[in-house]
Design a protein around this motif. Structure first.
Motif: not given
Length: 193
Positions: A175, A178-179, A182-183
């Motif tokens: 996770q 993924d974050y 994304e950020f």
């Protein structure tokens, strides 16, 4: 001599794939290739050099397949997330490429190879990705006020963090990756002010 070098390469690839880097030695490779140890050293200065040549070719093949299979017309976040996931799957499932995750082995080999050949020699993904970043910048899909080389360094950081997942914590790692992706992509795809 070229024929012998090809045999050494192919036998090294087969043995590294079957036994791993640490459990493969020059004598194993030369025996399988039907050449002398001296011939090996006429072709390659070390086992590490042969391994890196094989690793880089296999890594380049994986990265080429990733770029060819990606829909580069999708939004940048989706493209990068997809490439990262497929890259990780490809690295972990390939018997030679998975040595990347063995930092005791790969860290030393990579350091030696970079010293001899320079950073660009181990950045297989760089060329195609840099062109893609420049295209996205020209299309206004990615910030143009950040140098494309810096953007590539951010992507390299995302890829490299995978080697530190134990330190970060295995439970949170997928996770977190993924974050972070994304950020970073959110920051890179915002329009410059």
């Amino acid at each position: 001599m070229e024929d012998k070098k090809i045999r050494i390469y192919e036998c090294g690839k087969e043995l590294f794939g079957a036994k791993g880097f640490k459990d493969t030695n020059v004598a194993d490779i030369t025996r399988k290739a039907g050449v002398s140890v001296g011939t090996f050293y006429n072709c390659y200065s070390s086992k590490e050099k042969l391994f890196m040549e094989i690793f880089l070719e296999e890594n380049a093949r994986l990265k080429k397949n990733l770029m060819e299979s990606a829909d580069l017309n999708e939004e940048p976040l989706r493209v990068i997330q997809g490439i990262l996931v497929r890259n990780q799957e490809g690295m972990k499932s390939h018997p030679i490429l998975k040595e990347w995750y063995n930092r005791d082995v790969f860290g030393k080999i990579e350091k030696l190879y970079r010293e001899e050949n320079g950073r660009s020699a181990v950045d297989c993904f760089y060329g195609d990705s840099l062109e893609l970043v420049k295209r996205w910048q020209a299309e206004g899909k990615m910030r143009g006020d950040i140098d494309s080389e810096m953007i590539m360094a951010m992507f390299a950081a995302i890829i490299s963090i995978d080697t530190h997942k134990e330190e970060i914590g295995l439970a949170n790692f997928p996770q977190l990756l993924d974050y972070m992706t994304e950020f970073i992509m959110d920051g890179l795809t915002r329009r410059s002010q």
